[in-house]
Design a protein around this motif. Structure first.
Motif, PDB file in Angstrom:
ATOM      1  N   LYS A 124       1.012  -1.361   0.073  1.00  0.00           N
ATOM      2  CA  LYS A 124      -0.046  -0.171  -0.052  1.00  0.00           C
ATOM      3  C   LYS A 124       0.771   1.141  -0.117  1.00  0.00           C
ATOM      4  O   LYS A 124       0.624   2.189   0.873  1.00  0.00           O
ATOM      5  CB  LYS A 124      -0.862   0.016   1.112  1.00  0.00           C
ATOM      6  N   PHE A 295      -1.098  -8.178 -14.506  1.00  0.00           N
ATOM      7  CA  PHE A 295      -1.493  -7.462 -15.731  1.00  0.00           C
ATOM      8  C   PHE A 295      -0.474  -6.629 -16.457  1.00  0.00           C
ATOM      9  O   PHE A 295       0.119  -6.062 -15.836  1.00  0.00           O
ATOM     10  CB  PHE A 295      -2.925  -6.735 -15.529  1.00  0.00           C
ATOM     11  N   ILE A 299       1.406  -0.870 -12.395  1.00  0.00           N
ATOM     12  CA  ILE A 299       1.160  -1.107 -10.988  1.00  0.00           C
ATOM     13  C   ILE A 299       0.190  -0.206 -10.316  1.00  0.00           C
ATOM     14  O   ILE A 299       0.448   0.814  -9.991  1.00  0.00           O
ATOM     15  CB  ILE A 299       2.099  -1.542 -10.185  1.00  0.00           C
ATOM     16  N   PRO A 300      -1.118  -0.339  -9.994  1.00  0.00           N
ATOM     17  CA  PRO A 300      -2.225   0.608  -9.574  1.00  0.00           C
ATOM     18  C   PRO A 300      -1.608   0.991  -8.024  1.00  0.00           C
ATOM     19  O   PRO A 300      -0.704   0.265  -7.168  1.00  0.00           O
ATOM     20  CB  PRO A 300      -3.295   0.149  -9.133  1.00  0.00           C
ATOM     21  N   ILE A 301      -1.860   2.465  -7.830  1.00  0.00           N
ATOM     22  CA  ILE A 301      -1.363   2.752  -6.511  1.00  0.00           C
ATOM     23  C   ILE A 301      -2.662   2.119  -5.264  1.00  0.00           C
ATOM     24  O   ILE A 301      -3.428   1.289  -5.918  1.00  0.00           O
ATOM     25  CB  ILE A 301      -1.302   4.409  -6.194  1.00  0.00           C
ATOM     26  N   PRO A 302      -2.440   2.450  -4.193  1.00  0.00           N
ATOM     27  CA  PRO A 302      -3.126   1.292  -3.132  1.00  0.00           C
ATOM     28  C   PRO A 302      -4.658   1.019  -3.258  1.00  0.00           C
ATOM     29  O   PRO A 302      -4.879  -0.236  -3.076  1.00  0.00           O
ATOM     30  CB  PRO A 302      -2.985   2.210  -1.679  1.00  0.00           C
ATOM     31  N   ARG A 303      -5.442   1.838  -3.737  1.00  0.00           N
ATOM     32  CA  ARG A 303      -6.802   1.527  -3.666  1.00  0.00           C
ATOM     33  C   ARG A 303      -7.115   0.418  -4.862  1.00  0.00           C
ATOM     34  O   ARG A 303      -8.225  -0.026  -4.970  1.00  0.00           O
ATOM     35  CB  ARG A 303      -7.720   2.530  -3.731  1.00  0.00           C
ATOM     36  N   GLY A 304      -6.214   0.203  -5.524  1.00  0.00           N
ATOM     37  CA  GLY A 304      -6.381  -0.778  -6.629  1.00  0.00           C
ATOM     38  C   GLY A 304      -5.212  -1.776  -6.773  1.00  0.00           C
ATOM     39  O   GLY A 304      -5.737  -2.770  -7.486  1.00  0.00           O
ATOM     40  N   HIS A 306      -4.833  -4.436  -4.716  1.00  0.00           N
ATOM     41  CA  HIS A 306      -5.399  -5.759  -4.561  1.00  0.00           C
ATOM     42  C   HIS A 306      -5.950  -6.368  -5.758  1.00  0.00           C
ATOM     43  O   HIS A 306      -5.879  -7.602  -5.715  1.00  0.00           O
ATOM     44  CB  HIS A 306      -6.572  -5.651  -3.425  1.00  0.00           C
ATOM     45  N   HIS A 307      -6.253  -5.653  -6.951  1.00  0.00           N
ATOM     46  CA  HIS A 307      -6.437  -6.374  -8.002  1.00  0.00           C
ATOM     47  C   HIS A 307      -5.325  -6.807  -8.950  1.00  0.00           C
ATOM     48  O   HIS A 307      -5.307  -7.668  -9.553  1.00  0.00           O
ATOM     49  CB  HIS A 307      -7.190  -5.477  -8.868  1.00  0.00           C
ATOM     50  N   ASP A 311      -3.686 -13.195  -4.315  1.00  0.00           N
ATOM     51  CA  ASP A 311      -3.750 -13.831  -3.374  1.00  0.00           C
ATOM     52  C   ASP A 311      -3.749 -15.577  -3.591  1.00  0.00           C
ATOM     53  O   ASP A 311      -4.105 -15.923  -4.734  1.00  0.00           O
ATOM     54  CB  ASP A 311      -4.876 -13.385  -2.650  1.00  0.00           C
ATOM     55  N   ARG A 314      -6.652 -16.826  -5.782  1.00  0.00           N
ATOM     56  CA  ARG A 314      -6.484 -16.615  -7.221  1.00  0.00           C
ATOM     57  C   ARG A 314      -5.380 -17.482  -7.911  1.00  0.00           C
ATOM     58  O   ARG A 314      -5.539 -18.193  -8.892  1.00  0.00           O
ATOM     59  CB  ARG A 314      -6.196 -15.124  -7.452  1.00  0.00           C
TER      60      ARG A 314
END
Lengths: 325, 360
Positions: A124, A295, A299-304, A306-307, A311, A314
């Motif tokens: 995060k 993907f 790399i998304p910043i924290p709010r994204g 987890h996609h 884990d 998955r």
């Protein structure tokens, strides 16, 4: 035997080598007085003095570039890059000089140096603090790229890296810096660079991963075991050069192959590993070798994030598809 | 010309107001009404409220890593106040006061620090580049933006920020050099807050001042008391006007202090003494401007307390909104890489959506 987490093991290992070898120097941004933003070098400047453990100005290119000069002139520099995502200004030095000096001079000069850095994501953090450089560094001829997944391996691999007469990039999964502790021997030991480790034997599918993902893969393995799937889990430990033999041998046994990595999918290490599997175990394959990878996105910043980061669930779903192909 | 009187080699710091809010050089006070100074002061207060609130929320675990701003409001608000509507702002990452001055709404700011890329999707009429985490890299963009203004024959000026640590990065020297060579209408502002995380200014460079780096690039420079709103305004105004006249770039060193941590991830007590921080609290830019305005009879302690309360409430309200709706939408992770999503990305997106449907 002491019980340590990954970050305190890095600190302990640097301490061991600074003590043993006067030619070792440790430096980087905030490395000296503060002891590093993750505390990897805490206490070392106090113990070994400002000549051997020091803060640098804020300049990644100069950190790596001066390490090249120090290595040429008889030292064993261990340079820290504060976050893997800050390495790009130094990429010119790494690709143009670090990786080439021995070859360029036909062996006259070589670079016994280590560049270590927190690596990978899932913490995060702000932009550029979650980068995976597996592809960008693994692709450069002339570099060794190592990444431990446990405190025990970190000590053995870091000692090998510092003692290696060629440059080694040492990627420390920041997500597991403080995630768990393990018994780490006080005494000197090394783990060879270029050797993967079979963490759990299995007969149905070979799963190769490294860094923080090792621990998710082991959790995924538990989910698979509940469904009767026996996976063989391998921690690659060295991204380059790849331990071909361990992987090929495993795939020849299981007939199925899954590689899992944080880096973006396209042109990534997964593609390289699948090529190796095709070359070495083609006639044993019962399903297409498969990548579970990031993907092809920033790399998304924290709010994204987890996609982006996988884990265990998955991972298990992806592995099952290969087993039931 | 201020840059002649206070140029890089004069070893003098440009100041208009002292630490108590008293005017040192009445003839240098910029031509602005008390009402205009009050507006700037209110922006400083708003900046500080928003900063305090962000820090508080971070401690409650509701905000993620945050880079505190307190102590640097004058350097930011003063410089931004000298900009015209069409001018460009190129930030590093610690310029909250400048962003708010330029019309970036607090909701965007909080959304960014909350961890959503939409925080960098500014309204189209705000000429501002996004936060640039790779240190000093943004200065190159600033020079390019300014070169484009020149090439297109437009008179807009670009104002770019960097920290003291950033002056050690190659990009800084390259940007100054380009700006000089191409006579780019750009103003570089170094917020010298004395620390790059734990590394002090003295350990960052052997140069006596940071502004003297202008000399090597052949451009004018000025060392300014960064906690003096009036001085920051005056120095930036002069630099912007020079750029707009076609006379090229200026380097401003705003001598200031970060009263808080580098980010919420570090502990400044590990690398600096409390006494040092206390001496800088006495130089607080907000405190001295407040004293000035009260002295002028245009402001009072009561109005001050009331406004802070209002700003605090407003900040909390904005954050609540962000907290309620700030999660990143899955499709946003994919859809902004290209104007049209290429097939392989489309496929990755769809596969993942399918996976999510299967597990739910």
């Amino acid at each position: 035997m002491a019980v340590m987490n990954l970050i305190s093991t890095i600190n302990h290992t640097l301490d061991v080598e600074l003590e043993r070898d006067d030619s070792v120097v440790v430096f980087g941004e905030d490395v000296g007085l503060e002891g590093g933003v993750f505390r990897a070098t805490v206490g070392l400047q106090k113990k070994y003095g400002e000549k051997r453990v020091f803060d640098t100005p804020l300049a990644e290119s100069a950190i790596v570039g001066t390490a090249v000069g120090m290595a040429i002139n008889g030292l064993r520099p261990v340079a820290e890059i504060q976050f893997s995502g800050f390495i790009y200004p130094a990429y010119n030095q790494i690709i143009s000089h670090v990786a080439r000096m021995r070859n360029r001079t036909r062996g006259r000069l070589h670079l016994p140096m280590v560049i270590r850095m927190p690596h990978g994501g899932g913490i995060k953090a702000l932009e550029h603090h979650s980068e995976s450089l597996d592809t960008l560094l693994g692709h450069i001829p002339g570099l060794k790229v190592v990444t431990p997944s446990t405190p025990y391996d970190a000590k053995g691999l870091l000692l090998s890296a510092i003692r290696d007469d060629d440059p080694v990039i040492f990627l420390e999964p920041s997500k597991i810096y403080r995630a768990f502790k393990q018994e780490v021997p006080e005494e000197d030991y090394t783990i060879p660079i270029g050797k993967a480790k079979v963490l759990k034997e299995g007969t149905d599918v070979t799963v190769v991963t490294w860094g923080a993902y090792v621990h998710e893969a082991l959790k995924a393995d538990k989910l698979l075991t509940e469904e009767g799937i026996q996976a063989e889990i391998i921690d690659l430990r060295t991204i380059s050069p790849i331990d071909r033999d361990t992987i090929i041998e495993s795939v020849q046994k299981t007939g199925r192959f899954v590689v899992i990595h944080e880096a973006a999918k396209s042109f990534g290490p997964g593609a390289e590993l699948i090529a190796l599997v095709n070359e070495g175990a083609f006639l044993h394959l019962e399903a297409p070798p498969t990548r579970l990878a990031g993907f092809d996105v920033t790399i998304p910043i924290p709010r994204g994030e987890h996609h982006y980061f996988m884990d265990a669930q998955r991972m298990a779903a992806g592995i099952k598809k290969v087993v039931h192909y | 010309m201020l840059t002649e009187q206070y140029g890089p080699l004069q070893k003098k710091m440009f100041q208009i107001m002292d630490e108590t809010g008293a005017i040192l050089s009445p003839d240098l006070v910029p031509d602005r009404s008390e009402e205009e100074w009050l507006q700037s002061y209110k922006l400083m207060l708003k900046t500080r409220s928003a900063d305090n609130k962000a820090l508080q929320l971070q401690r409650q675990g509701r905000m993620l890593t945050y880079a505190p701003n307190t102590g640097q409001e004058a350097a930011q608000v003063g410089s931004a106040a000298a900009m015209e509507k069409g001018d460009w702002l190129v930030p590093a990452f610690r310029e909250l006061g400048a962003w708010l001055s330029r019309g970036v709404d607090l909701e965007r700011v909080y959304l960014y620090w909350y961890g959503n890329e939409l925080g960098s999707q500014f309204p189209e009429d705000v000429r501002m580049l996004p936060i640039s985490v790779p240190i000093a890299s943004q200065l190159q963009h600033a020079v390019g933006v300014a070169m484009a203004s020149n090439i297109k024959g437009e008179s807009d000026v670009t104002v770019a920020y960097v920290g003291d640590g950033g002056t050690s990065i190659g990009d800084f020297s390259e940007a100054l050099n380009f700006a000089g060579v191409f006579n780019a209408p750009v103003v570089f502002i170094i917020q010298n807050n004395q620390y790059a995380i734990s590394v002090s200014r003295q350990k960052q460079t052997k140069a006596e001042t940071l502004v003297q780096k202008a000399v090597a690039a052949g451009i004018p420079g000025i060392l300014v008391d960064g906690n003096d709103l009036m001085a920051m305004y005056a120095a930036t105004k002069e630099a912007i006007e020079r750029a707009r006249r076609g006379e090229g770039p200026t380097l401003i060193e705003a001598y200031t202090y970060r009263l808080g941590a580098h980010t919420t991830s570090d502990d400044p007590t590990k690398y600096r003494e409390d006494e040092e921080v206390e001496t800088w609290r006495d130089k607080d830019p907000v405190k001295r401007m407040k004293a000035y305005l009260i002295g002028k009879g245009v402001w009072s302690e009561e109005e001050d307390a009331k406004l802070i309360e209002e700003y605090d409430e407003e900040a909390l309200e904005v954050f609540r909104k962000v907290e309620a709706s700030g999660e990143t939408k899955l499709e946003d992770i994919f859809k902004y890489h290209f104007r049209e999503m290429p097939p392989h990305l489309q496929e990755q997106y769809e596969e993942y959506v399918q996976y999510l449907e299967e597990v739910e």
